[in-house]
Design a protein around this motif. Sequence first.
Motif, PDB file in Angstrom:
ATOM      1  N   SER A  21       0.820  -1.208   0.000  1.00 29.97           N
ATOM      2  CA  SER A  21       0.000   0.000   0.000  1.00 29.97           C
ATOM      3  C   SER A  21       0.856   1.261   0.000  1.00 29.97           C
ATOM      4  CB  SER A  21      -0.927   0.013   1.212  1.00 29.97           C
ATOM      5  OG  SER A  21      -1.616   1.233   1.307  1.00 29.97           O
ATOM      6  N   LEU A  22       1.954   1.242   0.756  1.00 30.81           N
ATOM      7  CA  LEU A  22       2.835   2.419   0.792  1.00 30.81           C
ATOM      8  C   LEU A  22       3.406   2.705  -0.588  1.00 30.81           C
ATOM      9  CD1 LEU A  22       4.846   1.840   4.118  1.00 30.81           C
ATOM     10  CD2 LEU A  22       2.547   2.767   3.795  1.00 30.81           C
ATOM     11  N   MET A  23       3.786   1.646  -1.310  1.00 27.93           N
ATOM     12  CA  MET A  23       4.317   1.822  -2.666  1.00 27.93           C
ATOM     13  C   MET A  23       3.234   2.302  -3.618  1.00 27.93           C
ATOM     14  SD  MET A  23       7.017  -1.338  -3.185  1.00 27.93           S
ATOM     15  CE  MET A  23       5.919  -2.667  -2.740  1.00 27.93           C
ATOM     16  N   SER A  24       2.036   1.717  -3.499  1.00 25.83           N
ATOM     17  CA  SER A  24       0.926   2.123  -4.367  1.00 25.83           C
ATOM     18  C   SER A  24       0.575   3.590  -4.131  1.00 25.83           C
ATOM     19  CB  SER A  24      -0.301   1.245  -4.109  1.00 25.83           C
ATOM     20  OG  SER A  24      -0.128  -0.063  -4.596  1.00 25.83           O
ATOM     21  N   CYS A  25       0.494   3.982  -2.866  1.00 23.24           N
ATOM     22  CA  CYS A  25       0.146   5.356  -2.512  1.00 23.24           C
ATOM     23  C   CYS A  25       1.123   6.344  -3.137  1.00 23.24           C
ATOM     24  CB  CYS A  25       0.123   5.510  -1.000  1.00 23.24           C
ATOM     25  SG  CYS A  25      -0.020   7.214  -0.434  1.00 23.24           S
ATOM     26  N   THR A  26       2.411   6.043  -3.015  1.00 23.41           N
ATOM     27  CA  THR A  26       3.431   6.946  -3.554  1.00 23.41           C
ATOM     28  C   THR A  26       3.253   7.131  -5.050  1.00 23.41           C
ATOM     29  OG1 THR A  26       4.971   6.238  -1.831  1.00 23.41           O
ATOM     30  CG2 THR A  26       5.915   7.342  -3.754  1.00 23.41           C
ATOM     31  N   SER A  27       2.995   6.056  -5.773  1.00 19.89           N
ATOM     32  CA  SER A  27       2.808   6.151  -7.224  1.00 19.89           C
ATOM     33  C   SER A  27       1.556   6.937  -7.574  1.00 19.89           C
ATOM     34  CB  SER A  27       2.731   4.748  -7.839  1.00 19.89           C
ATOM     35  OG  SER A  27       3.949   4.066  -7.702  1.00 19.89           O
ATOM     36  N   VAL A  28       0.473   6.700  -6.850  1.00 21.28           N
ATOM     37  CA  VAL A  28      -0.777   7.414  -7.121  1.00 21.28           C
ATOM     38  C   VAL A  28      -0.585   8.916  -6.927  1.00 21.28           C
ATOM     39  CG1 VAL A  28      -3.102   7.841  -6.236  1.00 21.28           C
ATOM     40  CG2 VAL A  28      -2.349   5.504  -6.670  1.00 21.28           C
ATOM     41  N   VAL A  29      -0.005   9.291  -5.793  1.00 22.26           N
ATOM     42  CA  VAL A  29       0.147  10.718  -5.488  1.00 22.26           C
ATOM     43  C   VAL A  29       1.033  11.416  -6.519  1.00 22.26           C
ATOM     44  CG1 VAL A  29       1.078  12.357  -3.809  1.00 22.26           C
ATOM     45  CG2 VAL A  29      -0.311  10.416  -3.040  1.00 22.26           C
ATOM     46  N   LYS A  30       2.080  10.744  -6.963  1.00 19.21           N
ATOM     47  CA  LYS A  30       2.973  11.337  -7.963  1.00 19.21           C
ATOM     48  C   LYS A  30       2.269  11.586  -9.290  1.00 19.21           C
ATOM     49  CE  LYS A  30       7.462   9.659  -6.326  1.00 19.21           C
ATOM     50  NZ  LYS A  30       8.616   8.774  -6.613  1.00 19.21           N
ATOM     51  N   ASN A  31       1.151  10.903  -9.504  1.00 18.47           N
ATOM     52  CA  ASN A  31       0.424  11.050 -10.762  1.00 18.47           C
ATOM     53  C   ASN A  31      -0.873  11.842 -10.615  1.00 18.47           C
ATOM     54  OD1 ASN A  31       1.688   9.323 -13.128  1.00 18.47           O
ATOM     55  ND2 ASN A  31       2.010   8.164 -11.235  1.00 18.47           N
ATOM     56  N   MET A  32      -1.066  12.476  -9.459  1.00 18.11           N
ATOM     57  CA  MET A  32      -2.236  13.334  -9.253  1.00 18.11           C
ATOM     58  C   MET A  32      -1.873  14.780  -9.571  1.00 18.11           C
ATOM     59  SD  MET A  32      -3.921  11.719  -5.776  1.00 18.11           S
ATOM     60  CE  MET A  32      -5.423  12.695  -5.895  1.00 18.11           C
ATOM     61  N   ASP A  59       8.637   9.795   1.698  1.00 20.57           N
ATOM     62  CA  ASP A  59       8.772   9.232   3.036  1.00 20.57           C
ATOM     63  C   ASP A  59       7.653   8.242   3.367  1.00 20.57           C
ATOM     64  OD1 ASP A  59      11.125  10.510   3.611  1.00 20.57           O
ATOM     65  OD2 ASP A  59      10.180  12.245   4.538  1.00 20.57           O
ATOM     66  N   ILE A  60       6.615   8.228   2.536  1.00 21.11           N
ATOM     67  CA  ILE A  60       5.576   7.205   2.700  1.00 21.11           C
ATOM     68  C   ILE A  60       6.132   5.865   2.243  1.00 21.11           C
ATOM     69  CG2 ILE A  60       3.309   6.421   1.948  1.00 21.11           C
ATOM     70  CD1 ILE A  60       2.480   9.363   1.728  1.00 21.11           C
ATOM     71  N   GLN A  61       6.652   5.831   1.027  1.00 19.46           N
ATOM     72  CA  GLN A  61       7.194   4.588   0.489  1.00 19.46           C
ATOM     73  C   GLN A  61       8.373   4.092   1.318  1.00 19.46           C
ATOM     74  OE1 GLN A  61       7.344   4.060  -3.773  1.00 19.46           O
ATOM     75  NE2 GLN A  61       9.439   3.318  -3.670  1.00 19.46           N
ATOM     76  N   ASN A  62       9.155   5.016   1.842  1.00 19.75           N
ATOM     77  CA  ASN A  62      10.323   4.635   2.646  1.00 19.75           C
ATOM     78  C   ASN A  62       9.932   4.114   4.032  1.00 19.75           C
ATOM     79  OD1 ASN A  62      11.911   5.474   0.536  1.00 19.75           O
ATOM     80  ND2 ASN A  62      12.306   7.502   1.385  1.00 19.75           N
ATOM     81  N   GLY A  63       8.675   4.315   4.408  1.00 15.87           N
ATOM     82  CA  GLY A  63       8.195   3.796   5.681  1.00 15.87           C
ATOM     83  C   GLY A  63       8.537   4.639   6.889  1.00 15.87           C
TER      84      GLY A  63
END
Length: 360
Positions: A21-32, A59-63
């Motif tokens: 989820s952390l990885m998915s979130c980071t990708s989604v936000v970068k594309n918003m 820092d989300i993806q990095n945990g």
Amino acid sequence: MPEKLKVVVLFGGQSGEHEVSLMSCTSVVKNMDPDKYDIYFIGITKSGKWLLFEGDVEDIQNGVWEASSKPIVFPADPSFKGFFLVDNPSQVYKVDVVFPIMHGPHAEDGTIQGLLELANIPYVGCDVVASSVAMDKAMAKAVFDSFGLPQGKYLVVLRREFEQRPQHIIDAIESALGYPCFVKPSNMGSSVGITKAHNRQELIEGLKEAGRYDRKLVVEAFIDCREIECAVLGNNDPQASVLGEIIPCNEFYDYNAKYFDDGKSRLIIPADLPEEKANEIRQLAIKAYKALDCSGMARVDFFVEKDTLEVYINEVNTIPGFTKISMYPKLWEATGVPYSKLIDRLIELALDRFKEKHPE
């Protein structure tokens, strides 16, 4: 200039797929598009705490996001239509739509969706019923059977039955399915807890492993197959993407192969299939989507026999992975919908679905 939508991107969660989820979130936000959306990052920790994170998305993806986050309350009371900080309850952050980018139990299974229904806030993706049924592999298989969707042979086993009568359960599996076979928790995604059993000892270990994640287990017969996936997008008139094929780096497409083996698994888009067969699979994907009454998005996974090209539905994922290597956004990109436009469309569908359910 129109007012920007206030969007909560909800990530993390208490499931075994927290890191995905952390990885998915980071990708989604970068594309918003920041010109269209005011984005709030709300993360749920593995212990269930809800936190507002206002730092760098990396820092989300990095945990490391938890340490600098602030505890919040996201009430089910619809008079709030938003959330507030624990240490400042008088200031309510209003929310127009929530994008839950969480996977697995307590996220993708209707629980978060139920909270958002009570709060009367639009959200991206499937509603409570579709989410919960799709998440439960045993229930989804029953629905697919009732709609005449083709499936491989399977058995549903309760963990307690196995603990109380192990020999009876093992004999039943060996008689009905044989070896090799796959053992899965009924309520889990991203191949967490799934094993392939080649003999009785591996079957026993596989049932114990799956039982760590759920009280209900699904055992499936082995099919010498190709793994084909289709992305579906829409509400009442869903559309199917081009197809993709997974060539796993491991014996099957397990959790590590999906997310952590650094691209060693291959995604082939479009899948190399005859046009007639590809169209058949796309039609089956839409049929499965409608059978579960999905809305917004889902990824529908299939097995295709290598020799005969006979098609079997595997499962429906109502919040598919959105990482940089995930199939769902890649399939729509190949179909002509770039990642950023896909995010826009999903938010539009969420708002449309909300209006349909709450007519003025």
